[in-house]
Design a protein around this motif. Structure first.
Motif: not given
Ligand code: PIR
Ligand code: CA
Length: 317
Positions: A80, A84, A227, A230-232
């Protein structure tokens, strides 16, 4: 004073910056790099480490792949925030650095035993699987290492659960071995790394360097920023791993307190929590420290100086 370090890492955007800081700072001699499955699978993070060394022109540093999964638990990657590949968002060069055929655990052991006692500092910036296995395979390393300065854990914060940090939670048994071994351990955890934010001002300074390496770093920051947003829900990404390297270069940049620390390995809600006991003054035999304060400006000065030196060296190569 020059410090010899082994960087045990899982690149990882911030691990890549840690590699660049270690390579570009004149007070650090990067004597070995080992990789561990964490942010992405072992083959990915190993390829990423080789590519970052190639990018930095560091063709002579021994690098070996270590463990692909935690001691007891299945691997849990951090796609996340890292994508990848573990290093999404940048184009990596085809590695020209060759992989040492030894297992990473053996490269750690061989390097520590070949050096004079108390000269090598271990800097783990991923799950602690390799370090724990190295202790079990060759316990003599414990007295021969100068110290362990690891990125992981935190006193008041978590990022992989409410109370646990990714590197520790991914392999809590390995982390417990590392923290409970009687060698000096400095925990450079989220309390300080969440202050190492790659702000717009930091990115501007990197951009002003004007080298291909600086552009590469900007690419890392840009992906990591999006990232993390968006994730945290962060405005700017915390660049964790180079803070551990900075602590080795200049301990005054990272303020620490001596406190007994161990790792929760059975909790239902608290698995992988680093438990620091502040109830009383640390006993004389306390061998662990927790980092609590960061001089962020001086930290970024070190990182930017290292990228500048490496980038210029590359241009003249
Ligand atoms: C960073 C990491 C893992 C998960 C998130 N969300 C963010 C990686 C970094 O490479 C760093 O070493 C450590 N683990 C921070 O938890
Ligand atoms: Ca890492």
């Amino acid at each position: 004073m020059s410090h010899q370090i082994i960087l045990d890492c899982d690149p990882g955007h911030d691990d890549a910056i840690a590699l660049l800081l270690a390579l570009g700072n004149p007070d650090i001699e990067l004597v070995a790099v080992t990789t561990v499955g964490g942010n992405a699978a072992l083959d990915q993070v190993t390829r990423n480490a080789l590519a970052v060394l190639t990018m930095a022109g560091a063709t002579e540093v021994p690098i070996a792949a270590g463990c692909g999964r935690p001691l007891l638990r299945p691997i849990e990657v951090a796609a996340d925030v890292h994508g990848d590949s573990g290093l999404d968002g940048v184009v990596l060069p085809q590695p020209t650095v060759r992989l040492d055929p030894r297992h990473g655990v053996d490269l750690i052991i061989d390097t520590v035993l070949a050096a004079a006692p108390k000269t090598i500092t271990l800097v783990p910036t991923g799950p602690l699987t390799n370090i724990a296995l190295a202790i079990r395979k060759e316990p003599r390393i414990v007295d021969r290492v100068a110290e362990v300065v690891l990125m992981g854990g935190g006193v008041h914060v978590g990022n992989w659960s409410a109370v646990a940090e990714f590197n520790v939670k991914t392999d809590p048994e390995a982390a417990r071995i590392v923290f409970e071994t009687a060698w000096p351990v400095t925990m450079v955890g989220l309390d300080v790394t969440h202050q190492a934010l790659a702000t717009d001002a930091v990115a501007e300074r990197v951009k002003a360097l004007g080298t291909p390496l600086a552009e590469f770093v900007l690419g890392l920051f840009a992906f990591f920023r999006q990232a993390y947003r968006d994730a945290q829900g962060f405005d700017f990404p915390p660049v964790h791993d180079p803070v551990a390297v900075a602590r080795v270069i200049d301990p005054s940049i990272v303020g620490t307190v001596r406190v007994p620390i161990t790792v929760e390995t059975v909790g239902e809600q608290t698995l992988g929590m680093t438990v620091a006991d502040f109830r009383r003054a640390a006993p004389p035999d306390c061998h662990t420290q927790a980092a609590l304060t960061l001089a962020a400006d001086r930290f970024w000065d070190l990182v930017i100086d290292a990228i500048d030196r490496l980038g210029k060296a590359r241009d003249h190569a």
